[in-house]
Scaffold this motif. Structure first.
Motif, PDB file in Angstrom:
ATOM      1  N   UNK A   1     -22.933  -0.309  -4.661  1.00 30.13           N
ATOM      2  CA  UNK A   1     -23.651   0.963  -4.547  1.00 30.13           C
ATOM      3  C   UNK A   1     -24.607   0.940  -3.363  1.00 30.13           C
ATOM      4  N   UNK A   2     -25.311  -0.183  -3.182  1.00 29.35           N
ATOM      5  CA  UNK A   2     -26.261  -0.288  -2.067  1.00 29.35           C
ATOM      6  C   UNK A   2     -25.532  -0.229  -0.725  1.00 29.35           C
ATOM      7  N   UNK A   3     -24.390  -0.923  -0.633  1.00 23.23           N
ATOM      8  CA  UNK A   3     -23.624  -0.919   0.620  1.00 23.23           C
ATOM      9  C   UNK A   3     -23.020   0.466   0.875  1.00 23.23           C
ATOM     10  N   UNK A   4     -22.496   1.092  -0.171  1.00 26.33           N
ATOM     11  CA  UNK A   4     -21.907   2.424  -0.023  1.00 26.33           C
ATOM     12  C   UNK A   4     -22.957   3.440   0.416  1.00 26.33           C
ATOM     13  N   UNK A   5     -24.153   3.339  -0.157  1.00 27.33           N
ATOM     14  CA  UNK A   5     -25.232   4.247   0.231  1.00 27.33           C
ATOM     15  C   UNK A   5     -25.553   4.105   1.710  1.00 27.33           C
ATOM     16  N   UNK A   6     -25.576   2.870   2.212  1.00 20.70           N
ATOM     17  CA  UNK A   6     -25.834   2.646   3.634  1.00 20.70           C
ATOM     18  C   UNK A   6     -24.740   3.277   4.491  1.00 20.70           C
ATOM     19  N   UNK A   7     -23.472   3.096   4.107  1.00 14.40           N
ATOM     20  CA  UNK A   7     -22.371   3.641   4.898  1.00 14.40           C
ATOM     21  C   UNK A   7     -22.412   5.164   4.932  1.00 14.40           C
ATOM     22  N   UNK A   8     -22.713   5.783   3.804  1.00 12.86           N
ATOM     23  CA  UNK A   8     -22.758   7.244   3.751  1.00 12.86           C
ATOM     24  C   UNK A   8     -23.903   7.804   4.590  1.00 12.86           C
ATOM     25  N   UNK A   9     -25.085   7.225   4.442  1.00  9.27           N
ATOM     26  CA  UNK A   9     -26.226   7.724   5.219  1.00  9.27           C
ATOM     27  C   UNK A   9     -26.037   7.409   6.695  1.00  9.27           C
ATOM     28  N   UNK A  10     -25.425   6.254   6.993  1.00 12.23           N
ATOM     29  CA  UNK A  10     -25.132   5.919   8.381  1.00 12.23           C
ATOM     30  C   UNK A  10     -24.209   6.936   9.023  1.00 12.23           C
ATOM     31  N   UNK A  11     -23.182   7.375   8.271  1.00 10.16           N
ATOM     32  CA  UNK A  11     -22.286   8.414   8.791  1.00 10.16           C
ATOM     33  C   UNK A  11     -23.032   9.726   8.992  1.00 10.16           C
ATOM     34  N   UNK A  12     -23.900  10.066   8.066  1.00  8.08           N
ATOM     35  CA  UNK A  12     -24.686  11.297   8.180  1.00  8.08           C
ATOM     36  C   UNK A  12     -25.584  11.262   9.415  1.00  8.08           C
ATOM     37  N   UNK A  13     -26.214  10.113   9.638  1.00  6.65           N
ATOM     38  CA  UNK A  13     -27.080   9.969  10.815  1.00  6.65           C
ATOM     39  C   UNK A  13     -26.258  10.060  12.101  1.00  6.65           C
ATOM     40  N   UNK A  14     -25.074   9.450  12.101  1.00 10.12           N
ATOM     41  CA  UNK A  14     -24.197   9.523  13.281  1.00 10.12           C
ATOM     42  C   UNK A  14     -23.760  10.962  13.552  1.00 10.12           C
ATOM     43  N   UNK A  15     -23.515  11.731  12.490  1.00  9.70           N
ATOM     44  CA  UNK A  15     -23.114  13.134  12.662  1.00  9.70           C
ATOM     45  C   UNK A  15     -24.246  13.946  13.297  1.00  9.70           C
ATOM     46  N   UNK A  16     -25.474  13.716  12.852  1.00  7.25           N
ATOM     47  CA  UNK A  16     -26.606  14.440  13.446  1.00  7.25           C
ATOM     48  C   UNK A  16     -26.803  14.018  14.899  1.00  7.25           C
ATOM     49  N   UNK A  17     -26.657  12.730  15.169  1.00  9.96           N
ATOM     50  CA  UNK A  17     -26.772  12.251  16.547  1.00  9.96           C
ATOM     51  C   UNK A  17     -25.712  12.902  17.431  1.00  9.96           C
ATOM     52  N   UNK A  18     -24.502  13.029  16.921  1.00  9.77           N
ATOM     53  CA  UNK A  18     -23.425  13.682  17.673  1.00  9.77           C
ATOM     54  C   UNK A  18     -23.806  15.133  18.004  1.00  9.77           C
TER      55      UNK A  18
END
Length: 656
Positions: free
Chosen positions: A42-59
């Motif tokens: 769960x902790x790793x999945x949460x990081x991957x999901x938020x990381x993708x969200x942050x990458x989308x905003x950066x894009x």
């Protein structure tokens, strides 16, 4: 499409955080290994999901997608790429997304690298991290959604605050957030230990690396912010006791106290309740800092002035986590019985004094920061608490810390003799006092602050060096040098950090006592004397930048007819934001900075010019970097990694 996927990933991360908050906690209570095992993925999945969200905003920022409201408000097509990227966190919503990303990063690191932690403790730590993540993800999604679309897409954006378009401010917030959020791990370990009702030496070893990492990041972040204020704002200062500066400084002080207190738990199994309380307070002050920055209750050049409803949401988070943790602490404090006893003169007592001084100093800063807000809220009176209060109230605590630190570092554990402890330090004390007296005798008509600062700084540095040398034992010089090289990295880290504090104390005293300042109106062709230098204004010209217009002054600085430097301070105007900024010109030197600022044109002709000689200015940030380097050296010592004390844990559990 990418923006919608980023938003959807953020919603999914909230669902994962809720699962992480509940399932492992129930599993740890019932000893269900399958439920406890949910925490790690769960902790790793949460990081991957938020990381993708942050990458989308950066894009969205990089591609100037002006259908996204946040991009419109904080970007512009003419803005350099570095500031398009830093614009992601140069606002409330984006910086909060970075906040939860770092929170998830620390949780994932605990999941991946905490393999030797007891399963129940690990499950509870990750569950508490999940609770914090769920609270801030809810805050982000319900009040500060960074992915809102525009009804009508504009042709261009409104640009980022020009003060934030600077390399220092591009890296300053991420380091600060790594420090702020890193303290959540100490909080999670404290709450998990309270739930289990167990705090021992192994717990002290586990909590120290997380606290040390957060303290190092905070140190770097605060130093970057101080340096940015020094060269960018054009005020000529390095610290202004601004509420937002104080918001980062308070958890730094408590984290420093926690680091030293955890040593006593690890070595002597004493101060357990106090250490748990410090771990709670450290993260509590991080939350208080978040409230100060994001509630709109204060006005600052680097605050997010937002609506009060968001501040109320943060206050609710603060009340729930701090109230819950302190209630649990009150219920469990009696179970944390201290085993080690120690005399009044001992290393433990020195660390207790260190803790008291740092904690009281933190609360002094807190009172000075929050009192104007309380006065306006309760009595409707507008008060201002400025540098004179903080300097008078805070400085004595730092002076006492500097005086006792070298002695406390060499005292033995449990019981010591004051005279015996001072025996190897008398030479350092005499040399430090002699240096201070010499400088006081050489200066004329100046404050005693400079010589006192020099004596205190030298005492810290020399005392630290003697402590290191004393650890090599006795014998031939070659043998002692060989043993010096083989000393543990933690010893070198402690010495480097303490020496860095001494360097910073001296530099702050030097720049405060010996600064030379001149404010005047100048016309091209005029010269004035600044200390031992002559400053000539050769001319003033206008230039066009990528997204600004600038008035540039050309100064030539000479000494005894020889050219020292050519400096070009600027006054910039950003048309999109309709905001001016000041770009100071600085000739950096090892023992002094020449600092020039060009102001507005005057009615009678000429320009306002402010000029300074800043003695030992760079030593302030050099000392801060030494402190951070000391923390990194200690962190690299294998004895202080997360699993360092875990080998003894299974045996202890079996014995119970």
């Amino acid at each position: 499409m990418i923006v919608e996927l980023g938003h959807f990933a953020l919603v999914l991360s909230l669902a994962v955080a809720l699962v992480q908050s509940v399932v492992p906690l129930v599993g740890a209570d019932r000893r269900w290994s399958g439920w406890m095992a949910v925490a790690e993925p769960a902790a790793v999945t949460q990081l991957l999901l938020i990381g993708f969200s942050f990458a989308a905003l950066t894009w969205a920022f990089v591609t100037s997608d002006f259908s996204v409201r946040l991009v419109v408000l904080n970007s512009h097509t003419l803005k350099p790429m570095l500031y398009k990227i830093s614009g992601v966190w140069g606002n409330h919503e984006g910086s909060l997304l970075l906040w939860v990303l770092i929170l998830a990063l620390f949780g994932a690191c605990a999941a991946v690298f905490g393999q030797n932690l007891p399963p129940t403790l690990k499950a509870r730590v990750l569950a508490v991290q999940g609770m914090i993540g769920a609270a801030f993800l809810a805050f982000l999604l319900f009040t500060s959604n960074p992915f809102l679309r525009m009804g009508e897409v504009p042709f261009d954006g409104e640009d980022l605050n020009p003060l934030l378009q600077d390399p220092g401010l591009a890296f300053h917030p991420p380091f600060l957030y790594l420090g702020y959020v890193g303290l959540s791990m100490a909080f999670s370990f404290a709450v998990a230990a309270l739930i289990e009702g167990r705090v021992d030496a192994a717990w002290g070893r586990w909590v120290r690396p997380w606290t040390l990492a957060a303290w190092v990041f905070l140190t770097i972040g605060i130093a970057l912010g101080s340096w940015w204020a020094y060269y960018e704002l054009g005020w000529g200062g390095f610290w202004f006791w601004d509420p937002v500066e104080n918001a980062s400084f308070m958890p730094w002080l408590i984290a420093a106290a926690l680091l030293h207190s955890a040593i006593v738990v690890e070595k002597r199994e004493a101060l357990k309740s106090w250490t748990i309380l410090l771990a709670i307070l450290a993260f509590g002050f991080s939350l208080i800092g978040t409230f100060i920055v994001r509630s709109g209750v204060i006005t600052s050049v680097h605050a997010f002035a937002n609506d009060p409803e968001r501040g109320i949401f943060i206050l609710m988070i603060l009340a729930v986590f701090m109230g819950g943790a302190l209630t649990l602490f009150a219920a469990r404090a009696s179970a944390m019985e201290a085993k080690g006893v120690f005399g009044i003169v001992s290393r433990e007592s020195g660390l207790v004094l260190n803790n008291v001084l740092l904690t009281v100093a933190c609360f002094v800063v807190f009172i000075g920061t929050i009192w104007p807000l309380l006065a306006e809220l309760l009595w409707g009176r507008k008060l201002s608490v400025g540098a004179p209060f903080f300097n008078a109230a805070f400085t004595p605590f730092m002076v006492v810390i500097a005086l006792v630190l070298p002695l406390g570092a060499v005292l033995p554990w449990k019981r010591a003799e004051l005279g015996r402890g001072m025996r190897p330090l008398w030479g350092a004390l005499a040399l430090s006092a002699a240096l201070g007296a010499l400088v006081f005798a050489l200066q004329t008509g100046r404050s005693a602050l400079g010589p006192v600062g020099l004596a205190l700084g030298a005492w810290l540095v020399f005392g630290t060096l003697l402590d290191l040398w004393g650890r090599t034992g006795r014998g031939a010089l070659g043998g002692r040098l060989a043993r010096l090289r083989r000393l543990p990295r933690a010893d070198w880290g402690k010495a480097t950090a303490h020496a860095g504090l001494g360097v910073t104390i001296f530099a702050v005293a030097a720049i405060t006592a010996w600064q030379v300042e001149s404010i005047r109106v100048m016309k091209p062709g005029e010269t004035f004397a600044l200390g031992r230098y002559d400053v000539l204004l050769e001319g003033v010209r206008e230039i066009e930048g990528p997204n600004y217009r600038s008035t540039v002054a050309d100064f030539r600085v000479t000494r005894d007819g020889a050219e020292v430097a050519t400096l070009h301070p600027e006054k910039r105007v950003y048309p999109v934001a309709a905001m001016p900024t000041t770009e100071a010109a600085i000739d950096y030197g090892f023992t002094r900075d020449l600092y020039l600022v060009i102001g507005d044109p005057q009615e009678g002709g000429g320009y306002a010019v402010r000029s300074y000689i800043k003695p030992f200015a760079n030593w302030i940030w050099g000392g801060a970097l030494l402190m951070a380097l000391g923390g990194l050296l200690s962190l690299s010592d294998r004895r202080y990694r997360i699993a360092a004390g875990a080998r003894r844990m299974p045996a202890a559990v079996a014995a119970e």
